[in-house]
Design a protein around this motif. Structure first.
Motif, PDB file in Angstrom:
ATOM      1  N   TRP A 285      37.072  44.678  59.031  1.00  0.00           N
ATOM      2  CA  TRP A 285      37.817  43.584  58.402  1.00  0.00           C
ATOM      3  C   TRP A 285      37.008  42.961  57.277  1.00  0.00           C
ATOM      4  CZ3 TRP A 285      36.788  38.396  57.793  1.00  0.00           C
ATOM      5  CH2 TRP A 285      37.836  37.628  57.281  1.00  0.00           C
ATOM      6  N   GLU A 286      35.702  42.739  57.527  1.00  0.00           N
ATOM      7  CA  GLU A 286      34.844  42.139  56.506  1.00  0.00           C
ATOM      8  C   GLU A 286      34.744  43.031  55.273  1.00  0.00           C
ATOM      9  OE1 GLU A 286      31.248  41.433  58.711  1.00  0.00           O
ATOM     10  OE2 GLU A 286      31.764  39.324  59.051  1.00  0.00           O
ATOM     11  N   LEU A 287      34.634  44.348  55.462  1.00  0.00           N
ATOM     12  CA  LEU A 287      34.569  45.273  54.321  1.00  0.00           C
ATOM     13  C   LEU A 287      35.880  45.263  53.536  1.00  0.00           C
ATOM     14  CD1 LEU A 287      32.648  48.277  55.933  1.00  0.00           C
ATOM     15  CD2 LEU A 287      31.783  46.658  54.209  1.00  0.00           C
ATOM     16  N   ALA A 288      36.996  45.243  54.259  1.00  0.00           N
ATOM     17  CA  ALA A 288      38.299  45.193  53.586  1.00  0.00           C
ATOM     18  C   ALA A 288      38.452  43.876  52.822  1.00  0.00           C
ATOM     19  CB  ALA A 288      39.423  45.355  54.607  1.00  0.00           C
ATOM     20  N   ARG A 289      38.017  42.804  53.438  1.00  0.00           N
ATOM     21  CA  ARG A 289      38.118  41.485  52.773  1.00  0.00           C
ATOM     22  C   ARG A 289      37.202  41.431  51.556  1.00  0.00           C
ATOM     23  NH1 ARG A 289      40.970  37.786  50.787  1.00  0.00           N
ATOM     24  NH2 ARG A 289      40.149  35.684  50.935  1.00  0.00           N
ATOM     25  N   ALA A 290      36.023  42.037  51.653  1.00  0.00           N
ATOM     26  CA  ALA A 290      35.104  42.085  50.515  1.00  0.00           C
ATOM     27  C   ALA A 290      35.745  42.846  49.359  1.00  0.00           C
ATOM     28  CB  ALA A 290      33.786  42.724  50.918  1.00  0.00           C
ATOM     29  N   ASP A 291      36.454  43.937  49.664  1.00  0.00           N
ATOM     30  CA  ASP A 291      37.161  44.688  48.621  1.00  0.00           C
ATOM     31  C   ASP A 291      38.262  43.831  47.992  1.00  0.00           C
ATOM     32  OD1 ASP A 291      35.559  46.902  48.999  1.00  0.00           O
ATOM     33  OD2 ASP A 291      37.007  47.941  50.290  1.00  0.00           O
ATOM     34  N   GLU A 292      39.009  43.117  48.832  1.00  0.00           N
ATOM     35  CA  GLU A 292      40.053  42.221  48.321  1.00  0.00           C
ATOM     36  C   GLU A 292      39.459  41.157  47.397  1.00  0.00           C
ATOM     37  OE1 GLU A 292      42.349  40.379  51.418  1.00  0.00           O
ATOM     38  OE2 GLU A 292      42.691  42.289  52.428  1.00  0.00           O
ATOM     39  N   LEU A 293      38.370  40.552  47.845  1.00  0.00           N
ATOM     40  CA  LEU A 293      37.732  39.504  47.043  1.00  0.00           C
ATOM     41  C   LEU A 293      37.181  40.058  45.731  1.00  0.00           C
ATOM     42  CD1 LEU A 293      35.898  37.420  49.789  1.00  0.00           C
ATOM     43  CD2 LEU A 293      37.954  36.790  48.511  1.00  0.00           C
ATOM     44  N   THR A 294      36.638  41.256  45.779  1.00  0.00           N
ATOM     45  CA  THR A 294      36.146  41.894  44.557  1.00  0.00           C
ATOM     46  C   THR A 294      37.298  42.096  43.579  1.00  0.00           C
ATOM     47  OG1 THR A 294      34.385  43.003  45.784  1.00  0.00           O
ATOM     48  CG2 THR A 294      34.945  43.909  43.635  1.00  0.00           C
ATOM     49  N   GLY A 295      38.428  42.546  44.077  1.00  0.00           N
ATOM     50  CA  GLY A 295      39.619  42.714  43.233  1.00  0.00           C
ATOM     51  C   GLY A 295      40.095  41.386  42.662  1.00  0.00           C
ATOM     52  N   GLU A 296      40.119  40.347  43.494  1.00  0.00           N
ATOM     53  CA  GLU A 296      40.547  39.027  43.027  1.00  0.00           C
ATOM     54  C   GLU A 296      39.588  38.472  41.974  1.00  0.00           C
ATOM     55  OE1 GLU A 296      41.208  36.366  46.322  1.00  0.00           O
ATOM     56  OE2 GLU A 296      42.557  37.780  47.309  1.00  0.00           O
ATOM     57  N   ILE A 297      38.300  38.691  42.171  1.00  0.00           N
ATOM     58  CA  ILE A 297      37.306  38.238  41.197  1.00  0.00           C
ATOM     59  C   ILE A 297      37.511  38.961  39.872  1.00  0.00           C
ATOM     60  CG2 ILE A 297      34.841  38.294  40.626  1.00  0.00           C
ATOM     61  CD1 ILE A 297      34.324  37.710  43.643  1.00  0.00           C
ATOM     62  N   GLU A 298      37.766  40.255  39.932  1.00  0.00           N
ATOM     63  CA  GLU A 298      37.991  41.034  38.709  1.00  0.00           C
ATOM     64  C   GLU A 298      39.248  40.538  37.989  1.00  0.00           C
ATOM     65  OE1 GLU A 298      36.865  43.531  35.844  1.00  0.00           O
ATOM     66  OE2 GLU A 298      35.741  43.204  37.678  1.00  0.00           O
ATOM     67  N   GLU A 299      40.304  40.271  38.749  1.00  0.00           N
ATOM     68  CA  GLU A 299      41.536  39.731  38.158  1.00  0.00           C
ATOM     69  C   GLU A 299      41.273  38.374  37.514  1.00  0.00           C
ATOM     70  OE1 GLU A 299      44.669  39.575  41.046  1.00  0.00           O
ATOM     71  OE2 GLU A 299      44.536  41.720  41.455  1.00  0.00           O
ATOM     72  N   ALA A 300      40.497  37.541  38.176  1.00  0.00           N
ATOM     73  CA  ALA A 300      40.181  36.223  37.628  1.00  0.00           C
ATOM     74  C   ALA A 300      39.372  36.351  36.342  1.00  0.00           C
ATOM     75  CB  ALA A 300      39.427  35.386  38.660  1.00  0.00           C
ATOM     76  N   LYS A 301      38.415  37.273  36.316  1.00  0.00           N
ATOM     77  CA  LYS A 301      37.630  37.493  35.099  1.00  0.00           C
ATOM     78  C   LYS A 301      38.533  37.950  33.957  1.00  0.00           C
ATOM     79  CE  LYS A 301      33.152  38.619  37.160  1.00  0.00           C
ATOM     80  NZ  LYS A 301      32.157  39.684  37.384  1.00  0.00           N
ATOM     81  N   ASN A 302      39.454  38.850  34.259  1.00  0.00           N
ATOM     82  CA  ASN A 302      40.392  39.314  33.230  1.00  0.00           C
ATOM     83  C   ASN A 302      41.275  38.174  32.739  1.00  0.00           C
ATOM     84  OD1 ASN A 302      39.394  41.914  33.384  1.00  0.00           O
ATOM     85  ND2 ASN A 302      40.951  42.611  34.817  1.00  0.00           N
ATOM     86  N   ALA A 303      41.721  37.320  33.666  1.00  0.00           N
ATOM     87  CA  ALA A 303      42.551  36.183  33.281  1.00  0.00           C
ATOM     88  C   ALA A 303      41.774  35.208  32.394  1.00  0.00           C
ATOM     89  CB  ALA A 303      43.071  35.467  34.526  1.00  0.00           C
ATOM     90  N   ILE A 304      40.521  34.991  32.719  1.00  0.00           N
ATOM     91  CA  ILE A 304      39.678  34.103  31.905  1.00  0.00           C
ATOM     92  C   ILE A 304      39.481  34.696  30.518  1.00  0.00           C
ATOM     93  CG2 ILE A 304      37.324  33.229  31.643  1.00  0.00           C
ATOM     94  CD1 ILE A 304      37.303  32.846  34.718  1.00  0.00           C
ATOM     95  N   GLU A 305      39.227  35.994  30.458  1.00  0.00           N
ATOM     96  CA  GLU A 305      39.033  36.659  29.169  1.00  0.00           C
ATOM     97  C   GLU A 305      40.303  36.579  28.318  1.00  0.00           C
ATOM     98  OE1 GLU A 305      38.231  41.185  27.687  1.00  0.00           O
ATOM     99  OE2 GLU A 305      37.042  40.463  29.393  1.00  0.00           O
ATOM    100  N   THR A 306      41.442  36.825  28.947  1.00  0.00           N
ATOM    101  CA  THR A 306      42.717  36.745  28.236  1.00  0.00           C
ATOM    102  C   THR A 306      42.971  35.328  27.735  1.00  0.00           C
ATOM    103  OG1 THR A 306      43.609  38.537  29.580  1.00  0.00           O
ATOM    104  CG2 THR A 306      45.202  37.125  28.459  1.00  0.00           C
ATOM    105  N   ALA A 307      42.705  34.343  28.583  1.00  0.00           N
ATOM    106  CA  ALA A 307      42.904  32.946  28.187  1.00  0.00           C
ATOM    107  C   ALA A 307      41.955  32.554  27.066  1.00  0.00           C
ATOM    108  CB  ALA A 307      42.716  32.028  29.398  1.00  0.00           C
TER     109      ALA A 307
END
Length: 134
Positions: free
Chosen positions: A29-51
Protein backbone atom coordinates in the motif's frame (compact mmCIF):
# COMPACT_ATOMS: atom_id res chain seq x y z
CA UNK A 1 -3.52 -25.23 24.94
CA UNK A 2 -6.51 -23.48 23.48
CA UNK A 3 -10.05 -24.72 23.12
CA UNK A 4 -9.59 -25.80 19.50
CA UNK A 5 -6.65 -27.99 20.38
CA UNK A 6 -3.92 -25.83 18.85
CA UNK A 7 -0.68 -25.64 20.72
CA UNK A 8 0.88 -22.37 21.78
CA UNK A 9 3.64 -22.81 19.21
CA UNK A 10 1.14 -23.23 16.39
CA UNK A 11 -0.78 -20.21 17.56
CA UNK A 12 2.48 -18.21 17.71
CA UNK A 13 3.35 -19.26 14.13
CA UNK A 14 -0.11 -18.25 12.97
CA UNK A 15 0.21 -14.81 14.59
CA UNK A 16 3.67 -14.31 13.07
CA UNK A 17 2.36 -15.29 9.62
CA UNK A 18 -0.53 -12.84 9.96
CA UNK A 19 1.80 -10.05 11.05
CA UNK A 20 4.14 -10.76 8.10
CA UNK A 21 1.16 -10.68 5.73
CA UNK A 22 0.00 -7.42 7.26
CA UNK A 23 3.49 -5.95 6.94
CA UNK A 24 3.65 -6.99 3.26
CA UNK A 25 0.19 -5.54 2.62
CA UNK A 26 1.18 -2.31 4.31
CA UNK A 27 4.45 -2.16 2.33
CA UNK A 28 2.51 -2.72 -0.92
CA UNK A 29 0.00 0.00 0.00
CA UNK A 30 2.81 2.41 0.90
CA UNK A 31 4.59 1.76 -2.43
CA UNK A 32 1.35 2.29 -4.35
CA UNK A 33 0.64 5.47 -2.41
CA UNK A 34 4.20 6.70 -3.05
CA UNK A 35 3.60 6.19 -6.78
CA UNK A 36 0.31 8.09 -6.55
CA UNK A 37 1.98 10.95 -4.68
CA UNK A 38 4.82 11.06 -7.20
CA UNK A 39 2.24 11.37 -9.99
CA UNK A 40 0.36 14.09 -8.11
CA UNK A 41 3.59 16.00 -7.48
CA UNK A 42 4.47 15.79 -11.18
CA UNK A 43 0.99 17.05 -12.12
CA UNK A 44 1.34 19.91 -9.65
CA UNK A 45 4.74 20.85 -11.08
CA UNK A 46 3.27 20.86 -14.58
CA UNK A 47 0.35 22.99 -13.39
CA UNK A 48 2.74 25.48 -11.78
CA UNK A 49 4.83 25.64 -14.95
CA UNK A 50 1.74 26.18 -17.09
CA UNK A 51 0.46 28.89 -14.74
CA UNK A 52 3.86 30.60 -14.72
CA UNK A 53 3.96 30.64 -18.51
CA UNK A 54 0.39 31.96 -18.63
CA UNK A 55 1.29 34.67 -16.12
CA UNK A 56 4.35 35.68 -18.16
CA UNK A 57 2.28 35.88 -21.36
CA UNK A 58 -0.37 37.97 -19.60
CA UNK A 59 2.28 40.31 -18.16
CA UNK A 60 3.88 40.70 -21.59
CA UNK A 61 0.49 41.43 -23.13
CA UNK A 62 -0.37 43.99 -20.46
CA UNK A 63 3.02 45.66 -20.90
CA UNK A 64 2.48 45.80 -24.65
CA UNK A 65 -0.95 47.45 -24.22
CA UNK A 66 0.56 49.88 -21.71
CA UNK A 67 3.37 50.88 -24.08
CA UNK A 68 0.89 51.38 -26.92
CA UNK A 69 -1.24 53.58 -24.65
CA UNK A 70 1.82 55.60 -23.63
CA UNK A 71 2.72 56.04 -27.28
CA UNK A 72 -0.76 57.39 -27.99
CA UNK A 73 -0.67 59.99 -25.22
CA UNK A 74 2.94 61.08 -25.56
CA UNK A 75 1.89 64.33 -27.25
CA UNK A 76 -0.44 65.25 -24.39
CA UNK A 77 2.03 66.82 -22.02
CA UNK A 78 -0.66 67.80 -19.53
CA UNK A 79 -1.70 64.16 -19.05
CA UNK A 80 0.26 62.21 -16.42
CA UNK A 81 0.10 58.51 -17.28
CA UNK A 82 1.09 57.45 -13.77
CA UNK A 83 3.00 54.34 -12.85
CA UNK A 84 3.14 51.19 -14.92
CA UNK A 85 0.39 48.71 -14.13
CA UNK A 86 1.17 46.12 -11.50
CA UNK A 87 -0.45 42.72 -10.93
CA UNK A 88 -3.61 42.77 -8.87
CA UNK A 89 -3.19 40.16 -6.16
CA UNK A 90 -6.94 39.78 -5.65
CA UNK A 91 -7.63 39.02 -9.32
CA UNK A 92 -8.98 35.56 -10.04
CA UNK A 93 -6.82 33.47 -12.38
CA UNK A 94 -9.91 31.85 -13.88
CA UNK A 95 -10.99 35.29 -15.20
CA UNK A 96 -7.67 36.09 -16.90
CA UNK A 97 -9.06 35.94 -20.43
CA UNK A 98 -12.02 38.10 -19.42
CA UNK A 99 -9.68 40.67 -17.89
CA UNK A 100 -7.52 40.71 -21.02
CA UNK A 101 -10.58 41.07 -23.25
CA UNK A 102 -11.58 44.22 -21.33
CA UNK A 103 -8.29 45.92 -22.20
CA UNK A 104 -8.82 46.17 -25.96
CA UNK A 105 -12.09 48.17 -25.88
CA UNK A 106 -10.63 50.47 -23.21
CA UNK A 107 -7.53 51.00 -25.33
CA UNK A 108 -9.67 51.76 -28.38
CA UNK A 109 -11.64 54.32 -26.35
CA UNK A 110 -8.35 55.93 -25.34
CA UNK A 111 -7.20 56.09 -28.96
CA UNK A 112 -10.47 57.68 -30.04
CA UNK A 113 -10.31 60.21 -27.21
CA UNK A 114 -6.71 61.11 -28.06
CA UNK A 115 -7.58 61.45 -31.74
CA UNK A 116 -10.48 63.73 -30.83
CA UNK A 117 -8.19 65.80 -28.62
CA UNK A 118 -5.54 65.85 -31.31
CA UNK A 119 -7.98 67.21 -33.87
CA UNK A 120 -9.18 69.89 -31.47
CA UNK A 121 -5.65 70.78 -30.48
CA UNK A 122 -4.56 71.10 -34.12
CA UNK A 123 -7.61 73.24 -34.85
CA UNK A 124 -6.94 75.52 -31.86
CA UNK A 125 -3.29 75.89 -32.81
CA UNK A 126 -4.11 76.68 -36.44
CA UNK A 127 -6.55 79.38 -35.30
CA UNK A 128 -3.78 80.98 -33.27
CA UNK A 129 -1.32 80.67 -36.17
CA UNK A 130 1.14 78.53 -34.23
CA UNK A 131 2.92 75.39 -35.30
CA UNK A 132 1.31 72.17 -33.96
CA UNK A 133 3.41 70.24 -31.45
CA UNK A 134 5.31 67.28 -32.80
Amino acid sequence: MTDDGATAAMRYKEIIALSRGSAENLRGWELARADELTGEIEEAKNAIETASEREARAAERATRWWKMALHNIQGLLWLDPGDEPRPVLTARPAYLERYLEEVKPSYQELVQAVLALGWRAKRAVSKRGEQPPI
